[in-house]
Structures are given as structure tokens and as C-alpha cells.
Design a protein around this motif. Structure first.
Motif, PDB file in Angstrom:
ATOM      1  N   ILE A   1       8.465  -4.014  -5.673  1.00  0.00           N
ATOM      2  CA  ILE A   1       7.356  -4.183  -4.741  1.00  0.00           C
ATOM      3  C   ILE A   1       7.782  -5.200  -3.687  1.00  0.00           C
ATOM      4  O   ILE A   1       8.039  -6.363  -3.990  1.00  0.00           O
ATOM      5  CB  ILE A   1       6.081  -4.666  -5.471  1.00  0.00           C
ATOM      6  CG1 ILE A   1       5.688  -3.663  -6.561  1.00  0.00           C
ATOM      7  CG2 ILE A   1       4.943  -4.860  -4.479  1.00  0.00           C
ATOM      8  CD1 ILE A   1       5.396  -2.273  -6.052  1.00  0.00           C
ATOM      9  N   LEU A   2       7.856  -4.747  -2.449  1.00  0.00           N
ATOM     10  CA  LEU A   2       8.389  -5.579  -1.379  1.00  0.00           C
ATOM     11  C   LEU A   2       7.358  -6.528  -0.793  1.00  0.00           C
ATOM     12  O   LEU A   2       7.716  -7.556  -0.214  1.00  0.00           O
ATOM     13  CB  LEU A   2       8.956  -4.682  -0.272  1.00  0.00           C
ATOM     14  CG  LEU A   2      10.018  -3.676  -0.733  1.00  0.00           C
ATOM     15  CD1 LEU A   2      10.435  -2.788   0.428  1.00  0.00           C
ATOM     16  CD2 LEU A   2      11.238  -4.406  -1.306  1.00  0.00           C
ATOM     17  N   GLU A   3       6.082  -6.171  -0.932  1.00  0.00           N
ATOM     18  CA  GLU A   3       5.012  -7.013  -0.401  1.00  0.00           C
ATOM     19  C   GLU A   3       3.729  -6.718  -1.162  1.00  0.00           C
ATOM     20  O   GLU A   3       3.435  -5.574  -1.486  1.00  0.00           O
ATOM     21  CB  GLU A   3       4.805  -6.739   1.090  1.00  0.00           C
ATOM     22  CG  GLU A   3       3.793  -7.657   1.763  1.00  0.00           C
ATOM     23  CD  GLU A   3       3.637  -7.349   3.241  1.00  0.00           C
ATOM     24  OE1 GLU A   3       2.850  -8.043   3.897  1.00  0.00           O
ATOM     25  OE2 GLU A   3       4.296  -6.407   3.730  1.00  0.00           O
ATOM     26  N   SER A   4       2.963  -7.756  -1.480  1.00  0.00           N
ATOM     27  CA  SER A   4       1.704  -7.542  -2.192  1.00  0.00           C
ATOM     28  C   SER A   4       0.702  -8.611  -1.782  1.00  0.00           C
ATOM     29  O   SER A   4       1.062  -9.662  -1.253  1.00  0.00           O
ATOM     30  CB  SER A   4       1.922  -7.586  -3.709  1.00  0.00           C
ATOM     31  OG  SER A   4       2.370  -8.868  -4.116  1.00  0.00           O
ATOM     32  N   LEU A   5      -0.560  -8.314  -2.044  1.00  0.00           N
ATOM     33  CA  LEU A   5      -1.650  -9.248  -1.783  1.00  0.00           C
ATOM     34  C   LEU A   5      -2.466  -9.405  -3.054  1.00  0.00           C
ATOM     35  O   LEU A   5      -2.632  -8.449  -3.827  1.00  0.00           O
ATOM     36  CB  LEU A   5      -2.552  -8.730  -0.653  1.00  0.00           C
ATOM     37  CG  LEU A   5      -1.904  -8.580   0.730  1.00  0.00           C
ATOM     38  CD1 LEU A   5      -2.869  -7.883   1.674  1.00  0.00           C
ATOM     39  CD2 LEU A   5      -1.499  -9.937   1.288  1.00  0.00           C
ATOM     40  N   ASP A   6      -2.997 -10.583  -3.285  1.00  0.00           N
ATOM     41  CA  ASP A   6      -3.741 -10.856  -4.513  1.00  0.00           C
ATOM     42  C   ASP A   6      -4.937  -9.933  -4.689  1.00  0.00           C
ATOM     43  O   ASP A   6      -5.300  -9.569  -5.800  1.00  0.00           O
ATOM     44  CB  ASP A   6      -4.213 -12.314  -4.532  1.00  0.00           C
ATOM     45  CG  ASP A   6      -3.056 -13.295  -4.691  1.00  0.00           C
ATOM     46  OD1 ASP A   6      -1.986 -12.862  -5.157  1.00  0.00           O
ATOM     47  OD2 ASP A   6      -3.232 -14.479  -4.342  1.00  0.00           O
TER      48      ASP A   6
ATOM     49  N   ALA B   1      -4.432  -3.809  -4.815  1.00  0.00           N
ATOM     50  CA  ALA B   1      -3.620  -3.248  -5.891  1.00  0.00           C
ATOM     51  C   ALA B   1      -2.276  -2.764  -5.374  1.00  0.00           C
ATOM     52  O   ALA B   1      -2.217  -1.887  -4.507  1.00  0.00           O
ATOM     53  CB  ALA B   1      -4.365  -2.102  -6.564  1.00  0.00           C
ATOM     54  N   ALA B   2      -1.203  -3.332  -5.911  1.00  0.00           N
ATOM     55  CA  ALA B   2       0.138  -2.947  -5.460  1.00  0.00           C
ATOM     56  C   ALA B   2       0.579  -1.625  -6.070  1.00  0.00           C
ATOM     57  O   ALA B   2       1.419  -0.929  -5.503  1.00  0.00           O
ATOM     58  CB  ALA B   2       1.131  -4.046  -5.830  1.00  0.00           C
ATOM     59  N   LEU B   3      -0.005  -1.258  -7.226  1.00  0.00           N
ATOM     60  CA  LEU B   3       0.405  -0.070  -7.965  1.00  0.00           C
ATOM     61  C   LEU B   3      -0.738   0.927  -8.057  1.00  0.00           C
ATOM     62  O   LEU B   3      -1.906   0.574  -7.843  1.00  0.00           O
ATOM     63  CB  LEU B   3       0.865  -0.469  -9.377  1.00  0.00           C
ATOM     64  CG  LEU B   3       1.863  -1.626  -9.463  1.00  0.00           C
ATOM     65  CD1 LEU B   3       2.231  -1.899 -10.914  1.00  0.00           C
ATOM     66  CD2 LEU B   3       3.112  -1.306  -8.658  1.00  0.00           C
TER      67      LEU B   3
ATOM     68  N   GLY C   1       0.788  -1.230   0.000  1.00  0.00           N
ATOM     69  CA  GLY C   1       0.000   0.000   0.000  1.00  0.00           C
ATOM     70  C   GLY C   1       0.814   1.270   0.000  1.00  0.00           C
ATOM     71  O   GLY C   1       0.268   2.360   0.177  1.00  0.00           O
ATOM     72  N   GLY C   2       2.118   1.172  -0.206  1.00  0.00           N
ATOM     73  CA  GLY C   2       2.976   2.349  -0.151  1.00  0.00           C
ATOM     74  C   GLY C   2       2.633   3.419  -1.156  1.00  0.00           C
ATOM     75  O   GLY C   2       2.872   4.605  -0.920  1.00  0.00           O
TER      76      GLY C   2
END
Length: 425
Positions: free
Chosen positions: A369-374, A377-379, A346-347
Motif C-alpha cells: 500500500i503506497l498511500e493510506s489515510l486513517d 479503507a486501504a483494502l 483508493g486503488g
């Protein structure tokens, strides 16, 4: 397809049927449901009883509209039919403390997401509430929307003050905190603009109060600041700014001492904050442009967009962590410096206070991206994205890797050297 949907709906209904009694059991563990009803003047108290029938929990104070207009005081009884009142507030499953809908103790709906604070015109003459000393637990949202009470004294035995307990108490000026207090959520006093005084026994083992700041003794962590304070000078010696410590107040200026070594999640997340001063001798924090960042790992701590929502990430920032704050306004246009190499969960989502209209990437390589969830949205999505021409393919692949490309409003090529032309306001 219709049969498939019907099957899914049926399964969902079955699951709901099984979940309801489980939630009730969790809520009423060692309590018998709806056992005591007592009327005193304009108020009817509804309570559960304990398994040993010696204690009771008032979960609803029913109001008689024909009588309550004459009542200026509410003294919650310490006993109902011989049972000691130890708990008050709306009954909800403890595992759902972040649920969307609640009620206050008067049965009025409380929903912070839509600014429903539980106010009722029936209580416009209520100026004083007395909570019995026997109470050791007050439920979240219990006194939300009680607009005209100026002072609340919380019984000494209460150990936790939950989020939104006094949400929207517009005229609350003084709070007397319990002697045995062990935990307080800053959102407990959300939208209490006149709250200017708090008292806490010096014998409290967990907290101390200084300059209107509640501080955890063991860690020197600032937990909560009186919401009426417009200039907040955090006491010297404070080492940690706790999660959302200034998120629910009216601070306009904040002074951070050199002693601060850690800043919690959304600690300064507040549109009203216009100026943040950092002690020049601070070894932990520094400011560059619109960013306050950590010297240790070059992570963004506070984003401060201008009055029109323009925010450029400093060239001294290398990491966009999960828990940074947005202070002073809404981020509408974000420029991501080439110095940004890593992004936490969420950065990128600094648009919590508004709609992100445009995002410009200045680097020739996308950050990692250091951490993401399915399901998250990472971006940046639902926005216009601008990337350098020589890095177009790399950014497209990056967006496609995280399944975000199809959710971009428009994809644009631009020349970073001409950024001012593109971001002209």
C-alpha cells in the motif's frame, strides 16, 4: 455517558454558531445582503449590492405561479434600480463548492447525489433564457433542471463554468461558450443528453474546439466532450485526457489517438462506454484483457468489467493507482493478479458504480500500500475475500495492519488454479 454526549453536542452547536457568520462573510465579501427586490411580470429578482452600490448579484428569481405559465421567455435584466447585474446564481460559500445541497437560481433544491436536478413544473413552458452581457460570473447549479431551453449563450465576460451549472437540462442542444472562458468543469453539463453543438470564439486564449471536443491550447488537453456524442474520436494531437473528460456524456465508443501521453482522474469513468480503441502505434497506452494500462509504469488506466460485473486485472498490470477509470459497467467480482505489487490511495475501490461482492487475490504476497489515510479503507471491505491457503496468514496480517479485517463479509481460502470454479457465473 449521556453527560459526555450532551457536552459534545453543546460544543458542536457552539462551533456551528461561529461557523455560520464566517461562511456568510466569505460568500458576501464586498456584497450587501438582500438590498434589491424588483418584480417584472411573473419574476421577482432578489439581489445583493456591491460595496460601492454600483453592481448587483441576482441570487434568486422568485416565480409567481399564477403568471409564470404564460411565460416562454426569461430575459434577465442587465440593471436593477440603476445597479449593473454582474453575477447570478444561488448564494453559497465559495469554500464549500463541493457541498451536498445547492439551489438553482429559481430556489429549487439541487442535489446530484440523489438525482435532484432542480426541475420545476412551473417552468415547463420556459423555452428561452437570455443572460445579460454585463454578467461575469454564473454560480454552480444556476440553471440546473431548466428542462425545455434548447440554446444558452453565456456572456463573453464569464471566465469560469462550474460543476452542475446546467445539470439536468434535458433538452439543451446548443451552448455558446464565453469569449473569455478560462476554466470549465465537465460536470457543468451532466445529464444534458441532447447537447450536440458548442460554439467558442476563435479569439479565446485558453481553448479551441475540434470535433465536439473542448481542448486546452497550451497543453493539448481534452477538457470536455459534447454529451450527445456516442462515438468519440479524440482529435489527433491531443496529449492529455483531462479529469472526467468523458464521465458525463453518452459515449459508447471511444477512439484514443497515439498522441495521448497522460490520462486524468476518472477520465473514462462511464458505464455507457462499451468499446475503447487505442491507436496501435501508441507508446503510452496498451490493452490486455479487461485492462487498459500505461506502458511506462504498468499502472491500471481503465478497468472494463463484463456485463455481469466480472473483472480480472491483467498480468501486465503492476500498479493500481488512485485515479483509474471504470468503464462499461459495475465491478462486482474482482480478481487481483499476482503481478499487482503496489496500490495507491483508493486503488482497490473500483466499486464506485456498484457493490463489490467478491475479491480474489492470486499472489502469495499482498501488494504494497503506497498511500493510506486513517479514515479511509486501504483494502477491499464489505465484501467476500478469497486468498491462497499458503498466504492466509500474510493476508490476515495485512488486513489487520490496515484495520480492515473486521469489515470483511467473509474470509475464504481457495486454490488459484481452480479460479474458474470459484468465479463461475
Amino acid at each position: 455517558m449521556k453527560k459526555g454526549y450532551l457536552l459534545i453536542a453543546a460544543l458542536a452547536l457552539v462551533l456551528m454558531m461561529f461557523q455560520v457568520p464566517e461562511a456568510k462573510a466569505a460568500t458576501l465579501w464586498n456584497w450587501d445582503e438582500d438590498d434589491v427586490v424588483v418584480t417584472q411580470g411573473p419574476y421577482t429578482y432578489h439581489a445583493y449590492t456591491s460595496a460601492n452600490d454600483k453592481k448587483c448579484w441576482i441570487y434568486w428569481i422568485e416565480i409567481d405561479p399564477s403568471k409564470v405559465h404564460k411565460a416562454t421567455k426569461l430575459s434577465i435584466p442587465s440593471k436593477l434600480k440603476g445597479r449593473t447585474v454582474t453575477r447570478i446564481g444561488y448564494d453559497f460559500p465559495e469554500e464549500e463548492e463541493d457541498a451536498e445541497f445547492y439551489s438553482n437560481i429559481f430556489g429549487v433544491v439541487v442535489e446530484e447525489a440523489h438525482d435532484c436536478d432542480g426541475y420545476s413544473g412551473l417552468l415547463k413552458n420556459l423555452k428561452e433564457i437570455t443572460i445579460p452581457k454585463t454578467v461575469n460570473r454564473i454560480e454552480p447549479t444556476c440553471f440546473s433542471g431548466v428542462d425545455y431551453v434548447k440554446t444558452i449563450k453565456i456572456p463573453a465576460k464569464v471566465k469560469k463554468i462550474f460543476g452542475e451549472t446546467f445539470y439536468g437540462c434535458d433538452n439543451l442542444e446548443k451552448i455558446v461558450l464565453p469569449k473569455k472562458l478560462e476554466s470549465l468543469v465537465p460536470a457543468a453539463f451532466q445529464d444534458c443528453p441532447k447537447l450536440k453543438k458548442m460554439e467558442l470564439s476563435s479569439k479565446n486564449k485558453t481553448y479551441r474546439v475540434k470535433n465536439g471536443v473542448l481542448i486546452e491550447k497550451e497543453t493539448d488537453k481534452a477538457i470536455w466532450v459534447l454529451s450527445s456524442k456516442k462515438k468519440v474520436s479524440l482529435p489527433k494531437g491531443v496529449k492529455i485526457l483531462g479529469d472526467q473528460v468523458l464521465a458525463y456524456g453518452n459515449a459508447r465508443k471511444v477512439v484514443i489517438p497515439a498522441s495521448v501521453q497522460e490520462v486524468g482522474a476518472q477520465a473514462l469513468e462511464n458505464q455507457g462506454i462499451k468499446k475503447i480503441s487505442i491507436d496501435p502505434s501508441s507508446k503510452y497506452l496498451a490493452r490486455d484483457g479487461q485492462c487498459i494500462y500505461s506502458k511506462a509504469d504498468q499502472s491500471l488506466v481503465v478497468a472494463m468489467p463484463d456485463a455481469k460485473g466480472y473483472f480480472r486485472i491483467s498480468d501486465k498490470v503492476a500498479l493500481l493507482p488512485e485515479n483509474s477509470s471504470v468503464a462499461g459497467g459495475k465491478v462486482k467480482v474482482m480478481v487481483v493478479s499476482a503481478s499487482v505489487k503496489g496500490v495507491g490511495l483508493g486503488g482497490f475501490h473500483l466499486n464506485r458504480l456498484g457493490v463489490m461482492e467478491k475479491v480474489y487475490f492470486l499472489g502469495t504476497e499482498p501488494p504494497k500500500i503506497l498511500e493510506s489515510l486513517d479514515y479511509y479503507a486501504a483494502l477491499p471491505i464489505f465484501t467476500d475475500v478469497y486468498v491462497p491457503e499458503e498466504a492466509d496468514a500474510a493476508y490476515k496480517a495485512w488486513y489487520e495492519q490496515y484495520d480492515c479485517f473486521n469489515y470483511v463479509d467473509s474470509w475464504n481460502i481457495f486454490k488459484p488454479n481452480d479460479l474458474n470454479k470459484y468465479t463461475k457465473k
